[in-house]
Design an enzyme around this catalytic site. Structure first.
Site: not given
Length: 382
Positions: A6, A12, A15, A89, A213, A242, A263, A311, A338
Site C-alpha cells: 500500500c 496512514c 493497517c 484503499c 458489521q 447487546y 439493548e 456480543d 471483538c
C-alpha cells in the site's frame, strides 16, 4: 498471493499488518489467540478470507484543507488529527472510494468549505458511505457542521449523475466540537434515508447511525457459527444481549421458541423492531434496557433462559452483567467477541462461576489489521 504494498502504509497507520503475507497474518493471529486463551480453552483454526482485499463495506473519510489550500479526504494519521489524503484503499470497497474522490473534486465548484477543527469554521466534516454486500444498495452520509447545504439539489444531482447506483443521500448534522463522526440529526436529501442488506437469509435495515458489521462476508460465517453453537432445537428461550439492531437474535429466531433482545441504544432498538417486522419474525421481543438488570429481574421472578448470546463492545462486558448471567444460569452461553483481552477476562469470570469453555473459533473479519473476532461456546457445568 498478496497485492503490492500500500502506498499510504507509512503515513496512514490504519493497517498493522501492512506488507505481511496474508497466510502469515493468519498464523500470527492464530498463535496470539492460542497463547492468550491457553489458561481457559482450546482454540480452533482461524477462519480467514479467500480474498482479503476491499472487504470494508462501511467507508469513512475525514475532510480537511491543507495550509496550501488543497482539499484532502481520508483517514487520520495514527495518534493525530492530521488527515492522510487517500485516493483508494486496499481494504475499502472500491466503489465507495470512488464516490468519496468525486465528492472531494466537486467541493470547489460548489464553494463548499471543509470544516476546520481548530477554528470551528467550514461546513463538510466527514463523508460516510455504507454499501449492502448482498443488495448493492449505497447510502452516502454527508456530515456537516450546519443543517444548510448550499445548492443541495444541484449537489445531489451532480453526485447521482456520476454514481447512479446511489440509493440514498443523507445530511447528518454534527455541530459539536467532538471526535465523534456522526451527530444525532439526520435529514434525508434523496431516497429513503436508509438501505437494506441481507445476512444469513434475513433482511436488515441500515440507517446512518446503525451498528452493522463492516465485513459482511465474514460476519455471515461468524453469526452462522454463533447460532450453530447455541444448539437450538426449537424449544429454547434465547436472550440476545447487546442485541444492537437485532441481527443475531433475528437469525437465531428461526430455530428458537422465543428470543428476547436487549439493548441500551434507543435508535438501535427502533431498527431492531423494524427488522423483525421486515422478516416477519413473530417470536422475538425487544427491550430498551440494561441487559444485566433485565436478567437479574428475570432470575428474581424465577424466569429462565436456555441460552444467552452476548456480543459486547471491544471493552468487553461488566462484572454486573456477567454476575447476572450466572444468576440466570442458562445451559449455554455463546460469546461473540471483538476484543481478545477483555474476552479472556470475561471467560475467566464465567469459568470461576460454574461454566466451562467448550470451544473458541477465531474469525479474521479485519485482514491487514490486528483485530480478531471470536465465537466462544460455554456450557454450565452443574
Amino acid at each position: 498471493m498478496d497485492k503490492k504494498q500500500c502506498v499510504y502504509a507509512k503515513k496512514c497507520g490504519g493497517c498493522d499488518y501492512q506488507g505481511i503475507d496474508y497466510k502469515e497474518q493468519l498464523a500470527k493471529k492464530q498463535a496470539y489467540m492460542k497463547k492468550l486463551l491457553k489458561p481457559v480453552c482450546h482454540v480452533e483454526p482461524i477462519i480467514g478470507m479467500k480474498d482479503p482485499f476491499h472487504y470494508r463495506h462501511k467507508v469513512h473519510a475525514a475532510f480537511d484543507c491543507t495550509k496550501r489550500g488543497q482539499i484532502v479526504a481520508g483517514v487520520y494519521k495514527k495518534n493525530s488529527h492530521e488527515v492522510v489524503d487517500v485516493e483508494s484503499c486496499m481494504i475499502e470497497d472500491e466503489e465507495c472510494d470512488r464516490i468519496i474522490r468525486d465528492i472531494k473534486d466537486m467541493l470547489r465548484s460548489f464553494k463548499i468549505k471543509t470544516y476546520d477543527e481548530d477554528t470551528g469554521y467550514g461546513l463538510l466534516r466527514h463523508v460516510l458511505i455504507r454499501k449492502g454486500y448482498a443488495t448493492g444498495q449505497i447510502m452516502v452520509v454527508l456530515v456537516l457542521s450546519s443543517p444548510i447545504l448550499p445548492s443541495k439539489n444541484n449537489f445531489v444531482k451532480a453526485i447521482r449523475k456520476k454514481h447512479p447506483d446511489i440509493s440514498t443521500i443523507v445530511l447528518n448534522v454534527n455541530q459539536k466540537k467532538t471526535s465523534m463522526v456522526l451527530g444525532d440529526r439526520n435529514i434525508t436529501l434523496y431516497g429513503k434515508g436508509f438501505i437494506e442488506d441481507k445476512l444469513c437469509g434475513c433482511t436488515f435495515r441500515i440507517s446512518p447511525n446503525s451498528f452493522y458489521q463492516v465485513n459482511p462476508r465474514q460476519t455471515e460465517l461468524l453469526y452462522e457459527k454463533a447460532v450453530h453453537e447455541a444448539h437450538l432445537t426449537g424449544n429454547e428461550c434465547v436472550i440476545d444481549a447487546y442485541c444492537g439492531t437485532g441481527t443475531i437474535g433475528i437469525i437465531a429466531s428461526k430455530n428458537a421458541k422465543e428470543v428476547i433482545g436487549i439493548e441500551l441504544n434507543r435508535d438501535a432498538i427502533r431498527d431492531a423492531v423494524t427488522n423483525a417486522k421486515r422478516n416477519n419474525v413473530k417470536n422475538i421481543s425487544f427491550y430498551n434496557e440494561d441487559a444485566g438488570k433485565f436478567m437479574v429481574e428475570m432470575a428474581e421472578k424465577k424466569e429462565s433462559a436456555d441460552v444467552v448470546i452476548m456480543d459486547p463492545p471491544r471493552t468487553g462486558s461488566t462484572e454486573e452483567f456477567l454476575s447476572s448471567v450466572v444468576k440466570l444460569s442458562p445451559k449455554r452461553v455463546v460469546y461473540v467477541s471483538c476484543g481478545p483481552e477483555s474476552l479472556l477476562s470475561d471467560l475467566k469470570y464465567l469459568v470461576r462461576h460454574g461454566y466451562k469453555v467448550k470451544r473458541c473459533t477465531p474469525y479474521d473479519c479485519f485482514p491487514y489489521t490486528a483485530h480478531i473476532e471470536n465465537c466462544v461456546l460455554l456450557e454450565r457445568t452443574n
